[in-house]
Design a protein around this motif. Sequence first.
Motif, short mmCIF file in Angstrom:
data_model
loop_
_atom_site.label_atom_id
_atom_site.label_comp_id
_atom_site.label_asym_id
_atom_site.label_seq_id
_atom_site.Cartn_x
_atom_site.Cartn_y
_atom_site.Cartn_z
N LYS A 62 -8.01 -1.16 7.32
CA LYS A 62 -7.67 -0.68 5.98
C LYS A 62 -8.46 -1.50 4.97
O LYS A 62 -8.27 -2.71 4.85
N ASP A 63 -9.38 -0.83 4.25
CA ASP A 63 -10.15 -1.49 3.20
C ASP A 63 -9.28 -1.53 1.95
O ASP A 63 -9.11 -0.53 1.26
N LEU A 64 -8.73 -2.68 1.68
CA LEU A 64 -7.76 -2.80 0.61
C LEU A 64 -8.37 -2.85 -0.78
O LEU A 64 -7.70 -2.57 -1.76
N SER A 65 -9.66 -3.16 -0.87
CA SER A 65 -10.28 -3.25 -2.19
C SER A 65 -10.35 -1.89 -2.87
O SER A 65 -10.43 -1.81 -4.09
N SER A 66 -10.31 -0.82 -2.07
CA SER A 66 -10.36 0.53 -2.65
C SER A 66 -9.11 1.34 -2.31
O SER A 66 -9.13 2.56 -2.34
N SER A 67 -8.02 0.65 -2.00
CA SER A 67 -6.78 1.33 -1.62
C SER A 67 -5.77 1.34 -2.76
O SER A 67 -5.81 0.53 -3.67
N LEU A 68 -4.86 2.27 -2.64
CA LEU A 68 -3.70 2.35 -3.52
C LEU A 68 -2.47 1.96 -2.72
O LEU A 68 -2.48 2.04 -1.48
N PRO A 69 -1.37 1.55 -3.36
CA PRO A 69 -0.17 1.17 -2.61
C PRO A 69 0.31 2.27 -1.65
O PRO A 69 0.75 1.99 -0.55
N ALA A 110 -9.33 -9.11 -2.71
CA ALA A 110 -9.92 -8.22 -3.71
C ALA A 110 -9.02 -7.05 -4.07
O ALA A 110 -9.32 -6.29 -4.98
N ALA A 111 -7.90 -6.91 -3.36
CA ALA A 111 -6.98 -5.80 -3.61
C ALA A 111 -6.17 -6.04 -4.87
O ALA A 111 -5.94 -7.18 -5.28
N SER A 112 -5.71 -4.94 -5.46
CA SER A 112 -4.84 -5.07 -6.63
C SER A 112 -3.53 -5.73 -6.22
O SER A 112 -3.16 -5.74 -5.05
N THR A 113 -2.82 -6.26 -7.19
CA THR A 113 -1.54 -6.90 -6.91
C THR A 113 -0.57 -5.93 -6.26
O THR A 113 0.15 -6.29 -5.32
N ALA A 114 -0.56 -4.68 -6.71
CA ALA A 114 0.35 -3.67 -6.15
C ALA A 114 0.04 -3.43 -4.67
O ALA A 114 0.96 -3.26 -3.86
N VAL A 115 -1.22 -3.40 -4.31
CA VAL A 115 -1.60 -3.19 -2.90
C VAL A 115 -1.23 -4.42 -2.08
O VAL A 115 -0.74 -4.30 -0.96
N GLN A 116 -1.44 -5.61 -2.62
CA GLN A 116 -1.05 -6.82 -1.91
C GLN A 116 0.45 -6.85 -1.64
O GLN A 116 0.88 -7.21 -0.54
N VAL A 117 1.24 -6.41 -2.60
CA VAL A 117 2.69 -6.34 -2.41
C VAL A 117 3.03 -5.34 -1.32
O VAL A 117 3.87 -5.59 -0.46
N ALA A 118 2.37 -4.18 -1.32
CA ALA A 118 2.62 -3.16 -0.31
C ALA A 118 2.30 -3.68 1.09
O ALA A 118 2.98 -3.34 2.06
N CYS A 119 1.27 -4.50 1.18
CA CYS A 119 0.89 -5.05 2.50
C CYS A 119 1.95 -6.02 2.99
O CYS A 119 2.17 -6.16 4.17
#
Length: 119
Positions: A62-69, A110-119
């Motif tokens: 999962k490429d988190l830099s271009s992902s959404l939550p 590099a992921a947004s804070t929202a994506v980091q939380v989802a992970c």
Amino acid sequence: MNFPDLVELLFETWSSGSTQAIMMLGKPGIGKTAVGRALAARITEHERKLDANAPEAGCWVKDLSSSLPEDINGLPRVNGEVMSFCPDEWLHDACKPGRKGVLILDDLPAASTAVQVAC
């Protein structure tokens, strides 16, 4: 540590029976994702020695830099007063009973804070 030794170290950690989250940080292009893919291949090799019909170990990148939550948790669905999430197919595959494999959360810093939380 060289590439084959790192893959073997990670395999030995996996085969010890403990589930581990391992974070590898480094510059782009040094082989972090390739190590995860090689580990999945090593798990497949091990499992097929035990059972020739064993399925291939999964490797979900999962490429988190271009992902959404919702790429991680799935889309929200409301049923009355209850909200649940409908995860993508890859998560259903990864969570099947007895399924083995490697989940690579690529570019977490590099992921947004929202994506980091989802992970």
